[in-house]
Design a protein around this motif. Structure first.
Motif, mmCIF file in Angstrom:
data_model
loop_
_atom_site.group_PDB
_atom_site.id
_atom_site.type_symbol
_atom_site.label_atom_id
_atom_site.label_comp_id
_atom_site.label_asym_id
_atom_site.label_seq_id
_atom_site.Cartn_x
_atom_site.Cartn_y
_atom_site.Cartn_z
ATOM 1 N N ILE F 159 0.847 -1.197 0.000
ATOM 2 C CA ILE F 159 0.000 0.000 0.000
ATOM 3 C C ILE F 159 0.881 1.245 0.000
ATOM 4 N N SER F 160 0.342 2.329 -0.569
ATOM 5 C CA SER F 160 1.077 3.596 -0.519
ATOM 6 C C SER F 160 0.572 4.430 0.652
ATOM 7 N N VAL F 161 1.470 5.171 1.243
ATOM 8 C CA VAL F 161 1.123 6.162 2.264
ATOM 9 C C VAL F 161 1.863 7.445 1.926
ATOM 10 N N GLY F 162 1.472 8.550 2.522
ATOM 11 C CA GLY F 162 2.167 9.788 2.194
ATOM 12 C C GLY F 162 1.832 10.896 3.173
ATOM 13 N N VAL F 163 2.593 11.971 3.067
ATOM 14 C CA VAL F 163 2.277 13.181 3.832
ATOM 15 C C VAL F 163 1.746 14.204 2.833
ATOM 16 N N VAL F 164 0.482 14.583 3.011
ATOM 17 C CA VAL F 164 -0.147 15.547 2.109
ATOM 18 C C VAL F 164 -0.680 16.697 2.956
ATOM 19 N N GLY F 165 -0.268 17.888 2.633
ATOM 20 C CA GLY F 165 -0.726 19.039 3.419
ATOM 21 C C GLY F 165 -0.457 18.866 4.895
ATOM 22 N N GLY F 166 0.659 18.235 5.222
ATOM 23 C CA GLY F 166 1.035 18.076 6.613
ATOM 24 C C GLY F 166 0.388 16.902 7.328
ATOM 25 N N VAL F 186 4.763 0.698 1.263
ATOM 26 C CA VAL F 186 5.048 -0.252 2.336
ATOM 27 C C VAL F 186 4.532 -1.617 1.889
ATOM 28 N N ILE F 187 5.397 -2.604 1.971
ATOM 29 C CA ILE F 187 5.010 -3.966 1.594
ATOM 30 C C ILE F 187 5.278 -4.867 2.779
ATOM 31 N N MET F 188 4.212 -5.517 3.258
ATOM 32 C CA MET F 188 4.337 -6.323 4.476
ATOM 33 C C MET F 188 3.674 -7.687 4.275
ATOM 34 N N THR F 189 4.179 -8.647 5.002
ATOM 35 C CA THR F 189 3.567 -9.971 4.975
ATOM 36 C C THR F 189 2.281 -9.948 5.797
ATOM 37 N N ASP F 193 5.419 -8.655 9.032
ATOM 38 C CA ASP F 193 6.825 -8.279 8.833
ATOM 39 C C ASP F 193 6.971 -7.418 7.578
ATOM 40 N N PHE F 194 8.063 -6.646 7.575
ATOM 41 C CA PHE F 194 8.320 -5.801 6.409
ATOM 42 C C PHE F 194 9.044 -6.582 5.322
ATOM 43 N N GLY F 218 0.895 2.351 6.991
ATOM 44 C CA GLY F 218 1.173 1.282 6.029
ATOM 45 C C GLY F 218 0.821 -0.077 6.620
ATOM 46 N N GLU F 219 1.108 -0.262 7.885
ATOM 47 C CA GLU F 219 0.812 -1.522 8.564
ATOM 48 C C GLU F 219 -0.701 -1.766 8.575
#
Lengths: 238, 238, 238, 238, 238, 238
Positions: F159-166, F186-189, F193-194, F218-219
């Motif tokens: 999944i993607s995560v991000g900081v947008v507008g703080g 972030v790719i996790m099992t 686990d990462f 992401g988790e």
């Protein structure tokens, strides 16, 4: 005696056929023994992007083998290969030395040399045929009312020489070329100056004395070819 | 009357010159009016990697324009362009229909068609020239002691037809081709069967009646060309 | 009876899904039996560099197979291969015949046909899907206030026909296509004129009578597909 | 006097640094004035596919400019360009003349010359550096217990000469090279024989007398460089 | 203890050599143990075609391995390969984060990183060397009278960390890198913020606790490298 | 609130469609909001040439955008571009971490991810779809009588995560992605686990605290997607 019965300093039969490709401005078939090269010259308005207008014209050349030109068919080159690239750079450089680019204006001369049948000496036959096809093209421009005065400043000719079995020979055919210890191309103007000399002994070496003998033979060969061209178009040899 | 004075169903002058490229096993210059194509045929032992031994031979073709062949010089293709690719696929497919590949053994026939001068109909002149160059090559193999019995199972010929200014015309020259509403290539065996028909109206359409008239003209043209080839090598037309 | 139980002159199930790709101006999934092609149409301002402003619009097409579309995964083409090139040239040429480019202004229509699943007839499914996706795109332009009057001048449809086991069959699936002696694509306008006919017998030949039967079948098939399209957008078939 | 204060027949400072690239079997930095070339030599088991086992080893060379090596950054070549191709063919051909390939067994010597900083004469600095890096590599093989007896049969050196402003000059820097009427590369063995002579007057010509003066200068230059190499590894110059 | 005797959180010897390539505006050799990268920075007037004038400058990077840089010679990439492409995108993205492109005007910074010798960590050594070479280039621009105030807004440094044999290690050499279960690159500004974090366990996985330990090590490593750079050019670290 | 009304830590609608491409062994359409990716998995006998028999299987992936997938049509890549190359390397590396290659024998798994419609997060949707398509393929192999026991050793999700507008946001759509200061994948099992963490702030930087918040998000995202996959094929999540 040589494989085809010639004397060491004897050229193969030189044959030129003008107008070989009707759609090109100038063209010639240039034959030297069994070696035959199709040479076309086209002249277009405009310059390559790296050359600014008013700085004189440009001349560029391409060289390729037709796949059927060799004993065993050779693969068509997708990108220009190392050997072809080297030869077309030589043809372009040499012909630029023959021409007064300033007299050409904002025009580009495009030369194409395509080997129809290969039996040694294709690069020299290309240069000689390109020289003739350029004359044909200029005559056609003249007919169309353009001034071509002085565009060809130094007509030139090319020939191969080599050391085969310890002897200096002129105008090597393919069999001789394959067996040569030293291989040299000599390009000279009709007035006897050098334009390019390229001599190499892939696995052999050569002495200063041999080099001198090779240059002598080259001088003889190029002057005979220039004489042939001068018979066709004496006006470019004044 | 047509731009060059011909009748609607009249071919241009067909001219074949055998042995045009000395280093190739078989070769021909195939001319149709001002259109001239250099055709060479070489046959090598072995098959392409995707074809297993014992499953018959293979035949493949390449087609290119020489840069000087067109009125305005055309750039040399680095990778094979869309048009050339389409034409060489047509040449290969067509010649494979003429040949009994099983009779060839583990060998590959390589055809090269290089257009020397282009004035319309280059793909058809290529097919006709390739047909002839293949016969030359087979005759040379026969002289060398190989059996070539039945390798050519159906000799064939190709011609273009089209609708120009509302009239059906045979063997279009470049000017006619540029002005044509419908453009069709017809490839037929000497015995009058179709091998390939490709008709297209880039921005026009055509009726069933027009299609029939085009096929009639194509039939006439191909039979005349087959007759020319049969004069040269009657033994392949028994 | 045929491998999938159809009559000789029976089409497979035709299925069209509009708006399959949300980010494209126009799009459609074009399915014919198990064959599925993703067709998108985008229209951009401007013309290719070789076409001068004011001389009408342009239309161009690309065709590819997705790697997973075939039974055995096929390699992704890095450069466009011979077969894809031939097909995308056909799609572009055909769709240009359907459109009045002058009505388009300085715009370029870009068609992409990507085969999702291949079971024979992918070029015809591409043409039919491109035809529909173009209609979707034009309707969206109309909603945005543009005039699209007369842009589609002759809606058309494409179908494959062939001779399999001595019988003329309509809309060949992959198994039939592999076994066909003659393979033909017929593209006709909704009003019954021909746009393109391409018939080939890779190793077989065909008679004039067979050719006529193939054309009859093609006429039947294309008129049925045009009827399907006319149900979706009758306004383009007035 | 010359642009950098040298006499006409004076070399720039020659500098060799062995072991410049730790991961390569043999390596050297070859500097001539501000020109610097990274030369590496690696030797791998096996031969190119076209050479059969037992017919002696092979030697091949590659040449490139690093993008930052020129005053204005030069674009990285994706395919090998015409100039680089010509130079790497020269390096390979020349080094093969220096080596007894039969003594090498089924091995391939791979030479890489990457120009770090360019100020004229990069091809000659490459050849000289490759010669040294090859010696380094052979010494390492010897340490590992291999016999290297006679692998280098004729150590050689390369230098540029030219006619600038009417005067014959040795070892042209970039400024002189740009202004030269004639440009020549001379490659000679330590014992005074020629391996390669390449002289060209791009837009000028040269007389036999000038050619002789250029060869004299080249002989002086190569013998001085050979003397430098002989100081480092006298054992290869016996 | 590690293969080369270091502590787990100990860097290899860091070595920077400015002005390594004389013809480039800015250059540096960036060494980290046996890993050596040639970094050059050139700045040209103008922007890439997709960026309009007045919207700030641009920065782009290229990365390659010299063929002799690896234990076994690696083939020269003709097109940029997947790994090189990924690394040069990282170098460009990272350096753009360090620079205030608006302060640059209509100029393009071109960075080239060519690996001279590879022993692990080449992408981090490239970033650190590019950072330094950029400072060298900016100082030269300043000497030439340009304002470089604020062009570097956040100097940064890069280091690799990994999990090898169950232990977190800083600055992996090639042997450790080959054996690592987790491999991570950490790029941080001198003031302790993250610019990029890339952690991967090709066939292994890692826990949140391990991730935290890796980030701690990366923080230590980058701060030590930033301290080295600050010793050379304190003015960029105010 | 977000542009599409979601909470900061809320995923878009996840949609999986199995068997999307009938001719492939395994396939899935993987959708996340408006992002749609066609994923196919084919398994062939044999290994890449660099991998010796008996050393376990291999898995490789390709990623491309269909031209119509973006708002403005994007040109078809002739060679794989930098971005696609980076993504397909990520997909391959990640899936290899999910699979026990030793259990595969001398086989190669080929994954193709072709983006049908792009609205951010295409690389994560590709990984999730490839994971599912691989399960489909393995189930089909099992039906054919092969043992697939343990081939998938650690199912995973991306999944993607991000900081947008703080603010830290989960699963960015295209609009958010374009405006993000920090972008992380972030790719996790399924067991937490990462496998891979890639965070970048193209022109911004991020603190350790922000990094931790991104990892938390992401988790959450990956565990929700793993739960979706586990609903479809619980047998792979035991």
């Amino acid at each position: 005696m040589r494989v085809d019965g010639r004397q060491n300093e004897q050229l193969r039969e030189i044959r030129f056929e003008r107008g070989f490709v009707k759609n090109s401005l100038g063209s010639a078939l240039s034959a030297c023994g069994l070696t035959e090269v199709i040479c076309t010259v086209n002249i277009k308005e405009g310059l390559p992007s790296w050359k600014r207008s008013g700085s004189g014209g440009w001349l560029t050349a391409e060289y390729r083998m037709l796949p059927g030109a060799t004993h065993t068919r050779s693969k068509r080159e997708s990108a220009v290969g190392g050997r072809s690239s080297e030869i077309q750079r030589l043809i372009g450089r040499t012909l630029r030395a023959a021409v007064d680019l300033d007299k050409l204006g904002d025009r580009t001369i495009q030369i194409d040399c395509d080997v129809l049948n290969a039996d040694g000496g294709t690069r020299c036959a290309s240069i000689n045929g390109a020289m003739l096809a350029l004359m044909v093209a200029l005559k056609k421009m003249e007919e169309q009312g353009h001034s071509i005065e002085g565009v060809i400043k130094k007509p030139l000719a090319a020939i191969s020489v080599g050391v085969v079995g310890g002897e200096v020979m002129l105008d090597l055919c393919y069999k001789e070329d394959s067996a040569a210890d030293v291989d040299m191309n000599v390009i000279m103007t009709a007035s006897g100056d050098f334009v390019e000399v390229q001599g190499t002994g892939e696995e052999a070496v050569f002495s200063r004395a041999e080099l001198n003998a090779l240059l002598d033979a080259g001088e003889k060969g190029t002057s005979e070819i220039s004489a042939e061209l001068a018979k066709i178009y004496p006006e470019f040899f004044l």
